[in-house]
Design a protein around this motif. Structure first.
Motif, short mmCIF file in Angstrom:
data_model
loop_
_atom_site.label_atom_id
_atom_site.label_comp_id
_atom_site.label_asym_id
_atom_site.label_seq_id
_atom_site.Cartn_x
_atom_site.Cartn_y
_atom_site.Cartn_z
N GLU A 4 -5.10 4.73 -6.09
CA GLU A 4 -5.90 5.61 -5.20
C GLU A 4 -5.36 6.87 -4.66
O GLU A 4 -5.71 7.77 -4.41
N ALA A 5 -4.24 6.49 -4.47
CA ALA A 5 -3.10 7.54 -3.80
C ALA A 5 -3.12 8.84 -4.83
O ALA A 5 -3.34 9.98 -4.31
N VAL A 6 -3.07 8.44 -6.08
CA VAL A 6 -3.03 9.84 -7.17
C VAL A 6 -4.43 10.33 -6.82
O VAL A 6 -4.18 11.59 -7.06
N ALA A 7 -5.50 9.65 -6.97
CA ALA A 7 -6.56 10.26 -7.07
C ALA A 7 -7.03 11.06 -5.80
O ALA A 7 -7.57 12.41 -5.70
N VAL A 8 -6.59 10.50 -4.53
CA VAL A 8 -6.51 11.30 -3.39
C VAL A 8 -5.98 12.45 -3.38
O VAL A 8 -6.46 13.63 -2.98
N ALA A 9 -4.76 12.51 -3.64
CA ALA A 9 -3.70 13.57 -3.95
C ALA A 9 -4.39 14.69 -4.78
O ALA A 9 -4.51 15.98 -4.47
N GLY A 10 -5.19 14.13 -5.98
CA GLY A 10 -5.85 15.13 -7.00
C GLY A 10 -6.81 15.96 -6.26
O GLY A 10 -7.30 16.99 -6.52
N ARG A 57 1.10 -1.26 0.05
CA ARG A 57 -0.04 -0.06 0.22
C ARG A 57 0.81 1.13 -0.11
O ARG A 57 2.03 1.15 0.42
N THR A 58 0.36 2.49 -0.40
CA THR A 58 0.95 3.57 -0.38
C THR A 58 0.51 4.54 0.77
O THR A 58 -0.77 4.59 1.01
N VAL A 59 1.54 5.07 1.59
CA VAL A 59 0.94 5.72 2.76
C VAL A 59 0.72 7.31 2.29
O VAL A 59 1.65 7.83 1.64
N VAL A 60 -0.54 7.79 2.64
CA VAL A 60 -0.65 9.12 2.02
C VAL A 60 -1.37 9.78 3.26
O VAL A 60 -2.18 9.51 3.86
N PRO A 61 -0.88 11.21 3.47
CA PRO A 61 -1.30 11.92 4.39
C PRO A 61 -2.68 12.71 3.90
O PRO A 61 -2.50 13.18 2.58
N VAL A 62 -3.60 12.99 4.49
CA VAL A 62 -4.90 13.30 4.03
C VAL A 62 -5.26 14.59 5.32
O VAL A 62 -5.46 14.17 6.29
N THR A 116 -20.24 23.07 -5.66
CA THR A 116 -21.73 22.31 -5.97
C THR A 116 -22.25 21.34 -4.69
O THR A 116 -23.36 21.16 -4.74
N GLY A 117 -21.54 21.03 -3.85
CA GLY A 117 -21.67 20.42 -2.96
C GLY A 117 -21.95 18.76 -3.17
O GLY A 117 -22.29 18.04 -2.25
N GLU A 118 -21.39 18.54 -4.47
CA GLU A 118 -21.71 16.88 -4.90
C GLU A 118 -20.40 16.27 -4.28
O GLU A 118 -19.38 16.72 -4.23
N SER A 119 -20.86 15.08 -3.87
CA SER A 119 -19.64 14.11 -3.33
C SER A 119 -19.29 12.95 -4.20
O SER A 119 -20.23 12.27 -4.84
N GLU A 120 -18.08 12.41 -4.05
CA GLU A 120 -17.93 11.24 -4.87
C GLU A 120 -16.83 10.35 -4.06
O GLU A 120 -16.09 10.72 -3.14
N LEU A 121 -16.95 9.05 -4.09
CA LEU A 121 -16.12 8.22 -3.75
C LEU A 121 -14.67 8.30 -4.32
O LEU A 121 -14.63 8.09 -5.52
N VAL A 122 -13.54 8.60 -3.70
CA VAL A 122 -12.31 8.48 -4.40
C VAL A 122 -11.43 7.34 -3.84
O VAL A 122 -10.33 6.96 -4.57
N ALA A 123 -11.55 6.73 -2.64
CA ALA A 123 -10.80 5.62 -2.28
C ALA A 123 -11.60 4.81 -1.05
O ALA A 123 -12.04 5.56 -0.17
N GLY A 124 -11.92 3.61 -1.43
CA GLY A 124 -12.62 2.88 -0.52
C GLY A 124 -11.78 1.74 0.21
O GLY A 124 -10.84 1.20 -0.10
N GLY A 125 -12.18 1.35 1.40
CA GLY A 125 -11.54 0.74 2.28
C GLY A 125 -10.03 0.99 2.68
O GLY A 125 -9.19 0.06 2.80
#
Length: 209
Positions: free
Chosen positions: A191-197, A120-125, A151-160
């Motif tokens: 997912e780490a890339v998606a979270v960072a973006g 796994r990749t360690v990511v600070p959030v 817009t207030g819209e939400s989406e899943l960027v990383a699960g579990g």
């Protein structure tokens, strides 16, 4: 005791008499000494030891370690956990450590923390709501959601994803901007890339499974 015998003979007989009376005690003493010597010969040598750092008291996750939080002790080499930290003062605990527990690299915020989640990749959030961060505990499995502030819209960027480290001493409530609180999570490389973006343009929040 021996009338009619010369003095020298009497003394010799007296000595022999005392020896006969005490021979059982002497024999038992010699036997015990022989057994003790044999046990010492057969006993295995003392095990090799290594110096490790252990917690001087129960320490919660997020603690900034000081010299008084740690004690150096000799530990059997074959029982010492792999990755035992040689220097830990000034580091932050990623997970709680109990009194007397050996401090290892995977319990400290830093490069070794990745070993807690192999592959796994360690990511600070950064979570804009610092109070939400205080609800998390290392080992929690959560989903990361990205909310568009326009817009207030939400989406899943990383699960579990697995929570690896949480902050302490942060104020509760939404802070926004450069405020909030940082948590450290383990994600897949993609997912780490998606979270960072998403962290650059959205507010990140968590949801529990």
């Amino acid at each position: 005791m021996f009338p009619g015998l010369p003095p020298a003979r009497r003394r010799l007989r007296a000595v022999r008499h005392q020896l006969r009376r005490r021979r059982r005690l002497i024999a038992a003493t010699l036997a015990a000494a022989a057994v003790f010597s044999a046990l010492r010969t057969l006993a295995p040598p003392p095990p090799d030891t290594v110096d490790v750092l252990v917690a001087a008291r129960d320490l919660p996750a997020g603690s900034l370690l000081g010299d008084d939080d740690l004690v150096r002790r000799a530990w059997p080499a074959e029982l010492a956990p792999p990755g035992a930290a040689d220097v830990a003062a000034g580091r932050v605990l990623a997970g709680a450590v109990g009194r007397g527990e050996v401090v290892t690299g995977v319990r400290l915020v830093g490069p070794d923390l990745a070993d807690a989640e192999p592959g796994r990749t360690v990511v600070p959030v950064r979570l804009p709501d610092a109070g939400m961060a205080t609800l998390l505990r290392p080992g929690d499995e959560v989903d990361l959601m990205a909310t568009d502030p326009g817009t207030g819209e939400s989406e899943l960027v990383a699960g579990g994803v697995t929570v690896l480290a949480t902050p302490t001493g942060v104020p509760e409530g939404p802070a926004g901007g450069s405020g909030g609180a940082l948590v450290v999570v383990g994600t897949s490389p993609a997912e780490a890339v998606a979270v960072a973006g998403s962290a650059l343009t959205h507010y990140l929040t968590v949801s529990w499974r």
